[in-house]
Design a protein around this motif. Sequence first.
Motif, PDB file in Angstrom:
ATOM      1  N   PHE A 167      16.715   7.260   6.691  1.00  0.00           N
ATOM      2  CA  PHE A 167      15.764   7.990   5.847  1.00  0.00           C
ATOM      3  C   PHE A 167      14.737   7.030   5.248  1.00  0.00           C
ATOM      4  O   PHE A 167      13.530   7.303   5.258  1.00  0.00           O
ATOM      5  N   GLY A 168      15.194   5.891   4.754  1.00  0.00           N
ATOM      6  CA  GLY A 168      14.272   4.920   4.180  1.00  0.00           C
ATOM      7  C   GLY A 168      13.275   4.414   5.201  1.00  0.00           C
ATOM      8  O   GLY A 168      12.087   4.253   4.905  1.00  0.00           O
ATOM      9  N   ARG A 169      13.748   4.165   6.420  1.00  0.00           N
ATOM     10  CA  ARG A 169      12.852   3.677   7.465  1.00  0.00           C
ATOM     11  C   ARG A 169      11.840   4.756   7.866  1.00  0.00           C
ATOM     12  O   ARG A 169      10.681   4.456   8.135  1.00  0.00           O
ATOM     13  N   ARG A 170      12.296   5.996   7.914  1.00  0.00           N
ATOM     14  CA  ARG A 170      11.381   7.087   8.298  1.00  0.00           C
ATOM     15  C   ARG A 170      10.273   7.264   7.261  1.00  0.00           C
ATOM     16  O   ARG A 170       9.094   7.414   7.613  1.00  0.00           O
ATOM     17  N   ILE A 171      10.638   7.228   5.979  1.00  0.00           N
ATOM     18  CA  ILE A 171       9.629   7.355   4.937  1.00  0.00           C
ATOM     19  C   ILE A 171       8.643   6.191   4.999  1.00  0.00           C
ATOM     20  O   ILE A 171       7.433   6.367   4.812  1.00  0.00           O
ATOM     21  N   ALA A 172       9.151   4.997   5.304  1.00  0.00           N
ATOM     22  CA  ALA A 172       8.286   3.816   5.371  1.00  0.00           C
ATOM     23  C   ALA A 172       7.227   3.967   6.460  1.00  0.00           C
ATOM     24  O   ALA A 172       6.036   3.732   6.225  1.00  0.00           O
ATOM     25  N   ARG A 173       7.658   4.346   7.652  1.00  0.00           N
ATOM     26  CA  ARG A 173       6.664   4.460   8.732  1.00  0.00           C
ATOM     27  C   ARG A 173       5.747   5.658   8.521  1.00  0.00           C
ATOM     28  O   ARG A 173       4.551   5.620   8.845  1.00  0.00           O
ATOM     29  N   ASN A 174       6.288   6.731   7.935  1.00  0.00           N
ATOM     30  CA  ASN A 174       5.450   7.910   7.717  1.00  0.00           C
ATOM     31  C   ASN A 174       4.422   7.693   6.618  1.00  0.00           C
ATOM     32  O   ASN A 174       3.407   8.401   6.565  1.00  0.00           O
ATOM     33  N   THR A 175       4.667   6.725   5.744  1.00  0.00           N
ATOM     34  CA  THR A 175       3.650   6.385   4.741  1.00  0.00           C
ATOM     35  C   THR A 175       2.387   5.915   5.429  1.00  0.00           C
ATOM     36  O   THR A 175       1.272   6.322   5.078  1.00  0.00           O
ATOM     37  N   ASN A 176       2.557   5.059   6.427  1.00  0.00           N
ATOM     38  CA  ASN A 176       1.390   4.613   7.200  1.00  0.00           C
ATOM     39  C   ASN A 176       0.746   5.763   7.954  1.00  0.00           C
ATOM     40  O   ASN A 176      -0.491   5.887   8.007  1.00  0.00           O
ATOM     41  N   HIS A 177       1.562   6.620   8.559  1.00  0.00           N
ATOM     42  CA  HIS A 177       1.001   7.757   9.294  1.00  0.00           C
ATOM     43  C   HIS A 177       0.170   8.653   8.384  1.00  0.00           C
ATOM     44  O   HIS A 177      -0.903   9.128   8.767  1.00  0.00           O
ATOM     45  N   LEU A 178       0.667   8.896   7.187  1.00  0.00           N
ATOM     46  CA  LEU A 178      -0.063   9.749   6.253  1.00  0.00           C
ATOM     47  C   LEU A 178      -1.418   9.136   5.911  1.00  0.00           C
ATOM     48  O   LEU A 178      -2.449   9.823   5.920  1.00  0.00           O
ATOM     49  N   LEU A 179      -1.427   7.844   5.614  1.00  0.00           N
ATOM     50  CA  LEU A 179      -2.674   7.187   5.243  1.00  0.00           C
ATOM     51  C   LEU A 179      -3.671   7.182   6.398  1.00  0.00           C
ATOM     52  O   LEU A 179      -4.874   7.385   6.195  1.00  0.00           O
ATOM     53  N   ILE A 180      -3.171   6.963   7.602  1.00  0.00           N
ATOM     54  CA  ILE A 180      -4.058   6.873   8.762  1.00  0.00           C
ATOM     55  C   ILE A 180      -4.483   8.248   9.268  1.00  0.00           C
ATOM     56  O   ILE A 180      -5.677   8.513   9.478  1.00  0.00           O
ATOM     57  N   ASP A 181      -3.505   9.137   9.460  1.00  0.00           N
ATOM     58  CA  ASP A 181      -3.778  10.397  10.157  1.00  0.00           C
ATOM     59  C   ASP A 181      -4.178  11.552   9.240  1.00  0.00           C
ATOM     60  O   ASP A 181      -4.942  12.427   9.646  1.00  0.00           O
ATOM     61  N   GLU A 182      -3.644  11.557   8.004  1.00  0.00           N
ATOM     62  CA  GLU A 182      -3.966  12.657   7.103  1.00  0.00           C
ATOM     63  C   GLU A 182      -5.036  12.289   6.089  1.00  0.00           C
ATOM     64  O   GLU A 182      -5.930  13.088   5.805  1.00  0.00           O
ATOM     65  N   SER A 183      -4.935  11.073   5.554  1.00  0.00           N
ATOM     66  CA  SER A 183      -5.928  10.656   4.561  1.00  0.00           C
ATOM     67  C   SER A 183      -7.140   9.988   5.205  1.00  0.00           C
ATOM     68  O   SER A 183      -8.151   9.768   4.526  1.00  0.00           O
ATOM     69  N   HIS A 184      -7.045   9.630   6.476  1.00  0.00           N
ATOM     70  CA  HIS A 184      -8.176   9.052   7.225  1.00  0.00           C
ATOM     71  C   HIS A 184      -8.706   7.763   6.595  1.00  0.00           C
ATOM     72  O   HIS A 184      -9.906   7.470   6.654  1.00  0.00           O
ATOM     73  N   VAL A 185      -7.799   6.995   5.980  1.00  0.00           N
ATOM     74  CA  VAL A 185      -8.207   5.759   5.322  1.00  0.00           C
ATOM     75  C   VAL A 185      -8.782   4.757   6.314  1.00  0.00           C
ATOM     76  O   VAL A 185      -9.657   3.960   5.971  1.00  0.00           O
ATOM     77  N   ALA A 186      -8.309   4.801   7.565  1.00  0.00           N
ATOM     78  CA  ALA A 186      -8.734   3.807   8.559  1.00  0.00           C
ATOM     79  C   ALA A 186     -10.026   4.181   9.282  1.00  0.00           C
ATOM     80  O   ALA A 186     -10.482   3.434  10.145  1.00  0.00           O
ATOM     81  N   LYS A 187     -10.614   5.306   8.925  1.00  0.00           N
ATOM     82  CA  LYS A 187     -11.817   5.754   9.639  1.00  0.00           C
ATOM     83  C   LYS A 187     -13.032   4.867   9.356  1.00  0.00           C
ATOM     84  O   LYS A 187     -13.950   4.799  10.164  1.00  0.00           O
ATOM     85  N   VAL A 188     -13.030   4.234   8.199  1.00  0.00           N
ATOM     86  CA  VAL A 188     -14.191   3.439   7.789  1.00  0.00           C
ATOM     87  C   VAL A 188     -13.794   1.975   7.671  1.00  0.00           C
ATOM     88  O   VAL A 188     -12.769   1.659   7.063  1.00  0.00           O
ATOM     89  N   ALA A 189     -14.590   1.086   8.246  1.00  0.00           N
ATOM     90  CA  ALA A 189     -14.346  -0.346   8.090  1.00  0.00           C
ATOM     91  C   ALA A 189     -14.834  -0.782   6.713  1.00  0.00           C
ATOM     92  O   ALA A 189     -15.950  -0.468   6.307  1.00  0.00           O
ATOM     93  N   ASP A 190     -13.992  -1.469   5.985  1.00  0.00           N
ATOM     94  CA  ASP A 190     -14.315  -1.994   4.657  1.00  0.00           C
ATOM     95  C   ASP A 190     -14.841  -0.914   3.711  1.00  0.00           C
ATOM     96  O   ASP A 190     -15.966  -1.005   3.204  1.00  0.00           O
ATOM     97  N   PRO A 191     -14.050   0.125   3.445  1.00  0.00           N
ATOM     98  CA  PRO A 191     -14.509   1.191   2.548  1.00  0.00           C
ATOM     99  C   PRO A 191     -14.788   0.721   1.129  1.00  0.00           C
ATOM    100  O   PRO A 191     -15.529   1.390   0.398  1.00  0.00           O
ATOM    101  N   ALA A 192     -14.221  -0.418   0.722  1.00  0.00           N
ATOM    102  CA  ALA A 192     -14.486  -0.921  -0.631  1.00  0.00           C
ATOM    103  C   ALA A 192     -15.751  -1.769  -0.694  1.00  0.00           C
ATOM    104  O   ALA A 192     -16.185  -2.156  -1.781  1.00  0.00           O
ATOM    105  N   GLY A 193     -16.346  -2.039   0.461  1.00  0.00           N
ATOM    106  CA  GLY A 193     -17.543  -2.863   0.499  1.00  0.00           C
ATOM    107  C   GLY A 193     -18.677  -2.240  -0.299  1.00  0.00           C
ATOM    108  O   GLY A 193     -18.970  -1.059  -0.177  1.00  0.00           O
ATOM    109  N   GLY A 194     -19.325  -3.049  -1.128  1.00  0.00           N
ATOM    110  CA  GLY A 194     -20.426  -2.561  -1.944  1.00  0.00           C
ATOM    111  C   GLY A 194     -20.011  -2.068  -3.311  1.00  0.00           C
ATOM    112  O   GLY A 194     -20.860  -1.875  -4.190  1.00  0.00           O
ATOM    113  N   SER A 195     -18.701  -1.866  -3.509  1.00  0.00           N
ATOM    114  CA  SER A 195     -18.214  -1.481  -4.837  1.00  0.00           C
ATOM    115  C   SER A 195     -18.450  -2.638  -5.791  1.00  0.00           C
ATOM    116  O   SER A 195     -18.022  -3.762  -5.537  1.00  0.00           O
TER     117      SER A 195
END
Length: 575
Positions: A337-365
């Motif tokens: 269960f711990g391992r599944r939650i760990a890998r799914n955290t990355n999946h959520l950020l990448i696939d649902e939150s789309h955090v990886a869609k933009v290179a350097d999203p903090a740039g210019g802040s």
Amino acid sequence: MTGPTEDRLALASEQDRHAAADWEKITAAVLRKSGRLTDEDADAAVWTKLARTTLDGISVAPIGIPADLEGLVTAGRPTREGAWDIRAQYDGPDAKAVNQAILADLNGGVTSLWIQLGAGLTAADVAPALEGVDLSIAPVVVDGGVEGAEALAVLTGLHADSNLGADPLAVQLRGGSADVADVAAVAKLAQEKGVRGVVVDATAAHDLGASDAQELGYALYAGVSYLRVLTETGFSVEDAAGQIDFRIAATDEQFPTIAKFRAARRLWARVLELSGASSDARVARIHGVTSRPMLAKYDPYVNMLRTTVASFAAGVGGAEAVTVLPFDSALGVPDAFGRRIARNTNHLLIDESHVAKVADPAGGSYAVEKLTDDLARVAWAVFGELETAGQGALEVLTAKIAATVETREKQIAQRKRPLTGVTEFPNLGETLPERTPSPTADAVRRYGASFEALRDEPAASPVFLATLGPVAQHTARATFITNLLAAGGIAVEAAGPTADAADLAAKYAGQKVVALAGTDKAYAEWGADAIAALRDAGAAYVIVAGKPGDLDVNDSAAMGLDALAFLNRTREALA
């Protein structure tokens, strides 16, 4: 620091355009109501009042302003395109268990593997642990010295992003023995296999308690040390740099972590520039790992929140690979269960939150760019100190880390650096999940270790919570002292609403230690009578929540106290 008075937000409508002075005025009014500013203080004082200072001595302003970008160097920005690599970590307890976990993780979407030898695994376990894995599509990184490197290298069809993991300085920093010259032999072997051979594992410094700048300064020192060895044994600067990956810790301090990853890339680009590397070779491949010291053994499910913030920050900071350590890692060997939650955290950020869609999203802040620059400068200074120290660099580093640990421990003890579920809002009634013991679970000193040690002790006798007056009057201080005592594994038995000293004493049940909780007015009106009545009834040790004033008490607890020392005194009184 003073904000500009004429800057306008060009994209805002007229009624929403404000100068920094407008913000200062509104914010100052709030701080005056809370007593943090006086009428004599200038409105601009809010900048210093609301600024916070990091463990590296960097002052972080409450908000960023356009002037923060003036004169900043912005080289070495994150360049990752698309999703980062989801890398799972394995260290035992044996090859069979690791192989089962690896196959389950790969089926669950993990894209690369990180195997650590030494705790429960040896070099002989590498091949059986990887049985059934298509090594051409799943990069593998092994931490295990020359033996581990050779064990991985004998396998065929390794993905080009695999790394044989030579990192003798990290071994030395962790108290082991290894020869820096080993990186040359491993790098040559890696070159023959078409993979990389060297990892600069800066989490070795982080796990000891290093600050962000100390971690980065060590990373540069180790990276440069390996560059020297490789170029002296025939590698070009570009080829040597191409052999090196970096591993950096990601914590739940979101913006400092983003800045740390961005600063790491910028700093390494500068090192390679000064080393004469071509512009195309001035890149850093960074593997982000959620911090081990930040994890807590108690209320472990909060670790899911910590690792989510940390992995988000690593991804936003441009990490090419991110490892989320399972929430139950501090308890022992993580379960499925711990391992599944760990890998799914990355999946959520990448696939649902789309955090990886933009290179350097903090740039210019404004705030992030300023913090990146400030951190890079301090880290470069640490690097310079280590370079100057020569053979004594690790001794210099460990001394600097020790000072940082002392500062952090003091802040945690005073609850100025809160740990949810440990120093704040602990759950005394929890039942911890059972896990198989693991040598790595306690291989680092967790930030909450001192408080966890109190919770590990046998349960203390309860404290009588002597609440003065109706619920509405004593709730604030009753809640404060209840949470404070719980952080030390001490429960309370509350009196509830009370009318006077006699009523309070009637509800007393013989507890050795009592804690008064009420308003300053109640303390002044009948606090002394309450204490006398409780002492007459058998109370041996009296604590007051808040400042004691003229009350005759054994101890007191107010905001800013050394909570750890207070809890140790209280447990001694309960013994």
